[in-house]
Design a protein around this motif. Sequence first.
Motif, PDB file in Angstrom:
ATOM      1  N   UNK A  59      32.463  48.587 -13.650  1.00 43.43           N
ATOM      2  CA  UNK A  59      33.378  47.886 -14.549  1.00 43.43           C
ATOM      3  C   UNK A  59      33.333  46.380 -14.292  1.00 43.43           C
ATOM      4  N   UNK A  60      33.271  45.988 -13.035  1.00 48.53           N
ATOM      5  CA  UNK A  60      33.188  44.567 -12.701  1.00 48.53           C
ATOM      6  C   UNK A  60      31.910  43.966 -13.283  1.00 48.53           C
ATOM      7  N   UNK A  61      30.804  44.679 -13.163  1.00 52.93           N
ATOM      8  CA  UNK A  61      29.546  44.186 -13.727  1.00 52.93           C
ATOM      9  C   UNK A  61      29.643  43.991 -15.234  1.00 52.93           C
ATOM     10  N   UNK A  62      30.227  44.949 -15.910  1.00 57.55           N
ATOM     11  CA  UNK A  62      30.384  44.828 -17.363  1.00 57.55           C
ATOM     12  C   UNK A  62      31.273  43.637 -17.703  1.00 57.55           C
ATOM     13  N   UNK A  63      32.402  43.510 -17.002  1.00 57.73           N
ATOM     14  CA  UNK A  63      33.318  42.384 -17.262  1.00 57.73           C
ATOM     15  C   UNK A  63      32.631  41.044 -17.041  1.00 57.73           C
ATOM     16  N   UNK A  64      31.852  40.936 -15.966  1.00 61.83           N
ATOM     17  CA  UNK A  64      31.153  39.682 -15.662  1.00 61.83           C
ATOM     18  C   UNK A  64      30.117  39.374 -16.751  1.00 61.83           C
ATOM     19  N   UNK A  65      29.365  40.385 -17.160  1.00 59.77           N
ATOM     20  CA  UNK A  65      28.354  40.167 -18.193  1.00 59.77           C
ATOM     21  C   UNK A  65      28.985  39.807 -19.533  1.00 59.77           C
ATOM     22  N   UNK A  66      30.098  40.416 -19.857  1.00 63.47           N
ATOM     23  CA  UNK A  66      30.803  40.069 -21.093  1.00 63.47           C
ATOM     24  C   UNK A  66      31.326  38.638 -21.005  1.00 63.47           C
ATOM     25  N   UNK A  67      31.935  38.296 -19.886  1.00 63.55           N
ATOM     26  CA  UNK A  67      32.480  36.945 -19.710  1.00 63.55           C
ATOM     27  C   UNK A  67      31.374  35.898 -19.742  1.00 63.55           C
TER      28      UNK A  67
END
Length: 140
Positions: A59-67
């Motif tokens: 989830x952190x990876x997805x959030x970082x990539x989205x941001x």
Amino acid sequence: MAQATDRLQRYLEDELGECRDEDLECRLGELDALEETIGTTRVETELDVLSALANETRYTLVRVLVAAGAELCVCELNAVVDVSESGLSHALSALVDAGLVDGRKDGRWKKYRATNRAVALVTVLEGSVSDEAVRSVSDE
């Protein structure tokens, strides 16, 4: 199934004042049609996506990539999450399989980007959690 049908019949009797066999059959038909619109394959695919997000690292990876709104190299992502290289590789592979990130090789480097699906899901999640709820969790 008989127990569910009996319960539905009791519910329809309460709602309609009485329940004929035709009423029950009609409602069962409507419910079957609803079930068909969802489809087993669709539910399984959606659960795969949700399962991919149900891990702090992924989830952190997805959030970082989205941001970021852009591609990030594996080495950049590794600096964000505290996992081994194999753990990072496994997490990214699961996200690719779920259609949440795309990866590409760029010379010696592997780069990843959030997909439109990931952006949509993160946007929905951000809108569903109030700032107050975030503050109360961080205060714990």
